[in-house]
Write a protein that holds these residues in place. Structure first.
Motif, mmCIF file in Angstrom:
data_model
loop_
_atom_site.group_PDB
_atom_site.id
_atom_site.type_symbol
_atom_site.label_atom_id
_atom_site.label_comp_id
_atom_site.label_asym_id
_atom_site.label_seq_id
_atom_site.Cartn_x
_atom_site.Cartn_y
_atom_site.Cartn_z
ATOM 1 N N HIS A 198 0.829 -1.201 0.000
ATOM 2 C CA HIS A 198 0.000 0.000 0.000
ATOM 3 C C HIS A 198 0.867 1.256 0.000
ATOM 4 C CE1 HIS A 198 -3.501 2.417 0.527
ATOM 5 N NE2 HIS A 198 -2.953 3.026 1.556
ATOM 6 N N LYS A 199 1.271 1.689 -1.197
ATOM 7 C CA LYS A 199 2.041 2.928 -1.384
ATOM 8 C C LYS A 199 1.391 3.691 -2.528
ATOM 9 C CE LYS A 199 6.337 0.967 0.290
ATOM 10 N NZ LYS A 199 7.732 0.657 0.003
ATOM 11 N N PRO A 200 0.292 4.397 -2.218
ATOM 12 C CA PRO A 200 -0.460 5.035 -3.305
ATOM 13 C C PRO A 200 0.308 6.111 -4.052
ATOM 14 C CG PRO A 200 -1.255 5.756 -1.163
ATOM 15 C CD PRO A 200 -0.264 4.665 -0.912
ATOM 16 N N TRP A 201 1.388 6.634 -3.470
ATOM 17 C CA TRP A 201 2.149 7.676 -4.153
ATOM 18 C C TRP A 201 3.058 7.111 -5.234
ATOM 19 C CZ3 TRP A 201 2.824 5.997 0.792
ATOM 20 C CH2 TRP A 201 4.011 5.329 1.063
ATOM 21 N N LEU A 202 3.312 5.806 -5.207
ATOM 22 C CA LEU A 202 4.137 5.181 -6.239
ATOM 23 C C LEU A 202 3.266 4.870 -7.445
ATOM 24 C CD1 LEU A 202 6.321 2.703 -4.177
ATOM 25 C CD2 LEU A 202 6.944 4.956 -5.038
ATOM 26 N N LYS A 203 3.740 5.245 -8.622
ATOM 27 C CA LYS A 203 2.992 5.002 -9.841
ATOM 28 C C LYS A 203 3.915 4.436 -10.899
ATOM 29 C CE LYS A 203 -0.174 8.755 -8.996
ATOM 30 N NZ LYS A 203 -0.682 10.041 -9.409
ATOM 31 N N GLU A 204 3.390 3.539 -11.690
ATOM 32 C CA GLU A 204 4.109 3.033 -12.840
ATOM 33 C C GLU A 204 3.294 3.398 -14.064
ATOM 34 O OE1 GLU A 204 5.475 -0.992 -12.926
ATOM 35 O OE2 GLU A 204 5.774 -1.019 -10.771
ATOM 36 N N MET A 205 3.965 4.004 -15.022
ATOM 37 C CA MET A 205 3.259 4.400 -16.221
ATOM 38 C C MET A 205 4.196 4.224 -17.412
ATOM 39 S SD MET A 205 1.297 7.976 -17.230
ATOM 40 C CE MET A 205 2.046 8.771 -15.885
#
Length: 133
Positions: free
Chosen positions: A18-25
């Motif tokens: 649960h690390k909502p600030w991490l994003k992969e795009m």
């Protein structure tokens, strides 16, 4: 719903998950026959042998926002990370223009304070007049 293991191992895995600030795009256009043909054309340019008197350049540009701190960071205690306030000051915007010579690995760079067609045209003119007359 994810079934987490019980105990400390489960709590640790749940925290890591649960690390909502991490994003992969990653964005790639729709892969069609036309897209692949264009890609092969570009790769074909890179595969060509070096020819005397022919200059092959790649161009790129990147806008950059300069940010500053409003409040001074709190110095870390031993073994801890530095604490920074989320507020920032905006210190301007710059645009980086780059030309890369495929054959000689030379890079030519200019930084402008605006991002206009005129800036791009001046960069191209400077490149031709100064480096490739």
């Amino acid at each position: 719903m994810i079934a987490w293991p019980q105990g400390e191992a489960g709590r640790k895995r749940k925290r890591e998950h649960h690390k909502p600030w991490l994003k992969e795009m990653w964005c790639v256009g729709t892969i069609t026959g036309e897209y692949l043909a264009n890609l092969e054309d570009v790769l074909g340019v890179y595969a060509q042998p070096v020819q005397a008197g022919v200059v092959r350049l790649c161009f790129g540009e990147r806008p950059c926002q300069l940010l500053g701190q409003v409040l001074s960071p709190i110095l870390p205690k031993p073994g801890a990370t530095q604490k920074e306030h989320q507020e920032y000051g905006r210190n301007g915007v710059y645009n980086v223009l780059l030309a890369y010579n495929i054959d000689t690995d030379q890079r030519h760079l200019q930084v402008t304070t605006t991002k206009t067609k005129a800036d791009y045209a001046r960069f191209m003119d400077w490149l031709v007049q100064t480096h490739y007359p």
